[in-house]
Design an enzyme around this catalytic site. Structure first.
Site, mmCIF file in Angstrom:
data_model
loop_
_atom_site.group_PDB
_atom_site.id
_atom_site.type_symbol
_atom_site.label_atom_id
_atom_site.label_comp_id
_atom_site.label_asym_id
_atom_site.label_seq_id
_atom_site.Cartn_x
_atom_site.Cartn_y
_atom_site.Cartn_z
ATOM 1 N N ASN A 82 5.255 1.610 19.705
ATOM 2 C CA ASN A 82 5.775 1.539 18.341
ATOM 3 C C ASN A 82 5.560 0.169 17.695
ATOM 4 O OD1 ASN A 82 7.892 2.169 16.106
ATOM 5 N ND2 ASN A 82 8.702 0.353 17.135
ATOM 6 N N THR A 86 2.667 -6.196 9.885
ATOM 7 C CA THR A 86 1.795 -6.178 8.696
ATOM 8 C C THR A 86 1.434 -7.610 8.316
ATOM 9 O OG1 THR A 86 3.762 -6.161 7.289
ATOM 10 C CG2 THR A 86 2.681 -4.046 7.647
ATOM 11 N N GLN A 141 -4.967 2.220 2.784
ATOM 12 C CA GLN A 141 -4.092 1.660 1.751
ATOM 13 C C GLN A 141 -4.667 0.332 1.260
ATOM 14 O OE1 GLN A 141 -1.206 2.525 0.036
ATOM 15 N NE2 GLN A 141 -1.608 0.584 -1.007
ATOM 16 N N TYR A 147 -4.464 -3.310 8.649
ATOM 17 C CA TYR A 147 -3.453 -2.373 9.158
ATOM 18 C C TYR A 147 -4.010 -0.950 9.198
ATOM 19 C CZ TYR A 147 1.323 -0.295 9.366
ATOM 20 O OH TYR A 147 2.459 0.399 9.699
ATOM 21 N N LYS A 151 -4.364 1.259 12.556
ATOM 22 C CA LYS A 151 -3.593 2.500 12.688
ATOM 23 C C LYS A 151 -4.507 3.711 12.788
ATOM 24 C CE LYS A 151 0.641 0.914 12.683
ATOM 25 N NZ LYS A 151 1.566 1.166 13.799
ATOM 26 N N PRO A 177 4.238 7.997 10.550
ATOM 27 C CA PRO A 177 5.305 7.893 9.557
ATOM 28 C C PRO A 177 4.730 7.508 8.198
ATOM 29 C CG PRO A 177 5.770 6.525 11.506
ATOM 30 C CD PRO A 177 4.330 6.937 11.562
HETATM 31 N N1 CAA Z 1 -5.417 0.441 -5.548
HETATM 32 C C1 CAA Z 1 -6.313 -0.284 -6.235
HETATM 33 N N2 CAA Z 1 -6.084 -1.503 -6.698
HETATM 34 C C2 CAA Z 1 -4.901 -2.044 -6.424
HETATM 35 C C3 CAA Z 1 -3.929 -1.369 -5.688
HETATM 36 C C4 CAA Z 1 -4.217 -0.070 -5.277
HETATM 37 N N3 CAA Z 1 -3.330 0.653 -4.584
HETATM 38 N N4 CAA Z 1 -2.858 -2.163 -5.572
HETATM 39 C C5 CAA Z 1 -3.150 -3.297 -6.220
HETATM 40 N N5 CAA Z 1 -4.374 -3.218 -6.753
HETATM 41 C C6 CAA Z 1 -5.043 -4.195 -7.582
HETATM 42 C C7 CAA Z 1 -4.104 -4.668 -8.679
HETATM 43 O O1 CAA Z 1 -4.149 -3.803 -9.779
HETATM 44 C C8 CAA Z 1 -4.652 -6.020 -9.002
HETATM 45 O O2 CAA Z 1 -5.809 -5.905 -9.816
HETATM 46 P P1 CAA Z 1 -6.093 -6.965 -10.982
HETATM 47 O O3 CAA Z 1 -6.211 -8.297 -10.293
HETATM 48 O O4 CAA Z 1 -7.367 -6.466 -11.571
HETATM 49 O O5 CAA Z 1 -4.895 -6.876 -11.897
HETATM 50 C C9 CAA Z 1 -5.143 -6.533 -7.641
HETATM 51 O O6 CAA Z 1 -5.315 -5.372 -6.838
HETATM 52 C C10 CAA Z 1 -4.158 -7.444 -6.990
HETATM 53 O O7 CAA Z 1 -2.896 -6.763 -6.851
HETATM 54 P P2 CAA Z 1 -1.553 -7.545 -6.673
HETATM 55 O O8 CAA Z 1 -1.192 -8.264 -7.932
HETATM 56 O O9 CAA Z 1 -0.518 -6.622 -6.091
HETATM 57 O O10 CAA Z 1 -2.017 -8.651 -5.592
HETATM 58 P P3 CAA Z 1 -1.176 -9.588 -4.716
HETATM 59 O O11 CAA Z 1 -2.158 -10.502 -4.060
HETATM 60 O O12 CAA Z 1 0.004 -10.151 -5.442
HETATM 61 O O13 CAA Z 1 -0.530 -8.582 -3.614
HETATM 62 C C11 CAA Z 1 -0.479 -7.000 -1.876
HETATM 63 C C12 CAA Z 1 -1.366 -7.841 -2.762
HETATM 64 C C13 CAA Z 1 0.422 -7.914 -1.027
HETATM 65 C C14 CAA Z 1 -1.400 -6.228 -0.915
HETATM 66 C C15 CAA Z 1 0.411 -6.066 -2.722
HETATM 67 O O14 CAA Z 1 -0.409 -5.318 -3.602
HETATM 68 C C16 CAA Z 1 1.187 -5.081 -1.885
HETATM 69 O O15 CAA Z 1 2.200 -5.422 -1.272
HETATM 70 N N6 CAA Z 1 0.740 -3.829 -1.859
HETATM 71 C C17 CAA Z 1 1.395 -2.780 -1.037
HETATM 72 C C18 CAA Z 1 0.663 -2.642 0.249
HETATM 73 C C19 CAA Z 1 1.382 -1.633 1.073
HETATM 74 O O16 CAA Z 1 1.553 -0.467 0.697
HETATM 75 N N7 CAA Z 1 1.854 -2.052 2.264
HETATM 76 C C20 CAA Z 1 2.598 -1.175 3.126
HETATM 77 C C21 CAA Z 1 3.542 -2.007 3.942
HETATM 78 S S1 CAA Z 1 4.696 -0.988 4.810
HETATM 79 C C22 CAA Z 1 3.823 -0.371 6.071
HETATM 80 O O17 CAA Z 1 2.718 -0.740 6.331
HETATM 81 C C23 CAA Z 1 4.501 0.684 6.880
HETATM 82 C C24 CAA Z 1 3.690 1.913 6.894
HETATM 83 O O18 CAA Z 1 3.087 2.226 7.904
HETATM 84 C C25 CAA Z 1 3.688 2.803 5.728
#
Ligand code: CAA
Length: 241
Positions: A82, A86, A141, A147, A151, A177
């Site tokens: 488990n 990240t 993602q 990650y 995975k 999950p």
């Molecule tokens: N698809 C396409 N483009 C995306 C996107 C997506 N899903 N998400 C963000 N972008 C783009 C944004 O629109 C932005 O574009 P512009 O610069 O043209 O405006 C660019 O990417 C940068 O995005 P951010 O402003 O969010 O960038 P950041 O550097 O501040 O943050 C990040 C980046 C930390 C990855 C943030 O986007 C984030 O936290 N994303 C979520 C990632 C996620 O889902 N993680 C899961 C963690 S939990 C886990 O992992 C458990 C599990 O198993 C489910």
């Protein structure tokens, strides 16, 4: 005494729920953890479950740690891989370290933990290996190239190893999950979580760690011997395979 179960990353988040559920079901449980002594000690005090500290990214530490668990509790019959971390970043900003850390823990950790318990499971003609992958290993993602790769690799590992274990009474399965309400998910920027992630989950909420623990109990049971190489998706309808 019930069967012996070892849960990596077993003192916090989804892992803590898994450790508790296994204990409640009569298993003799060892919870591994890597770094957070305070959380592990609090977990041990609260549950009475033994905690063991080592990093799943370190092969020798895994072999040593498993020896200690087996000396204390007996041979490991159920292994729940488990532990996971990240290091999210868009790929153009991702460092080599962020890539390596996640691959070493979330993918190589499965090799490091399963390899030492595998010969014993083969000899005893019984074993349950349950790998906690992720919806993001299935669908990919943005922000998680490291990650998602690890995975997804966990699923390949599961399918390959299940074929090797089948004749020896060892099942190897994965659970994917979705977004579960743990510290890992709550660490996501609130705006990103509320505006980008929650709207993608048809049931309209984060999952509960106990909802994953119930899947583990099912796969760990003696009665689940015909289920191997499979993936249970528990993601609130976010993604279908
Ligand atoms: N698809 C396409 N483009 C995306 C996107 C997506 N899903 N998400 C963000 N972008 C783009 C944004 O629109 C932005 O574009 P512009 O610069 O043209 O405006 C660019 O990417 C940068 O995005 P951010 O402003 O969010 O960038 P950041 O550097 O501040 O943050 C990040 C980046 C930390 C990855 C943030 O986007 C984030 O936290 N994303 C979520 C990632 C996620 O889902 N993680 C899961 C963690 S939990 C886990 O992992 C458990 C599990 O198993 C489910």
């Amino acid at each position: 005494m019930g069967r012996v179960a070892l849960v990596t990353g077993g003192s916090r988040g989804i892992g803590a729920a898994i450790s508790k559920a296994l204990k409640d079901a009569g298993y003799s449980v060892a919870a591994n953890y890597a770094g957070n002594d305070d959380a592990a000690n609090a977990f041990k005090d609260e549950t009475g479950i033994a905690v063991y500290k080592w990093s799943v990214a370190d092969y020798d530490a895994c072999a040593e740690g498993i020896k200690k668990v087996e000396a204390d509790l007996g041979p490991v019959e159920v292994l729940v891989n488990n532990a996971g971390i990240t290091r999210d970043a868009m790929f153009h900003k991702m460092t080599s370290q962020q890539w390596t850390d996640v691959i070493n823990t979330n993918l190589t950790g499965l090799f490091n933990m399963t390899h030492p318990v595998w010969p014993g499971m083969r000899d005893r003609k019984f074993g349950r290996v349950i790998n906690i992958s992720s919806v993001n290993g299935q669908k990919g993602q943005a922000g998680q190239a490291n990650y998602s790769a690890a995975k997804s690799g966990d699923l390949g590992f599961t399918k390959a190893l299940s074929q090797e274990g089948a004749r020896a009474g060892i099942t190897v399965n994965a659970i994917c999950p979705g977004y579960i309400g743990t510290e890992m998910v709550r660490a996501i920027d609130e705006k990103v979580l509320n505006e980008r992630i929650l709207p993608q989950i048809p049931v309209g909420r984060l999952g509960e760690p106990e909802e994953i623990a119930r899947c583990v109990l099912f796969l760990a049971s003696d009665e689940a011997g015909f289920i191997t190489g499979s993936t249970i998706s528990a993601n609130g309808g976010q993604f279908f395979v």
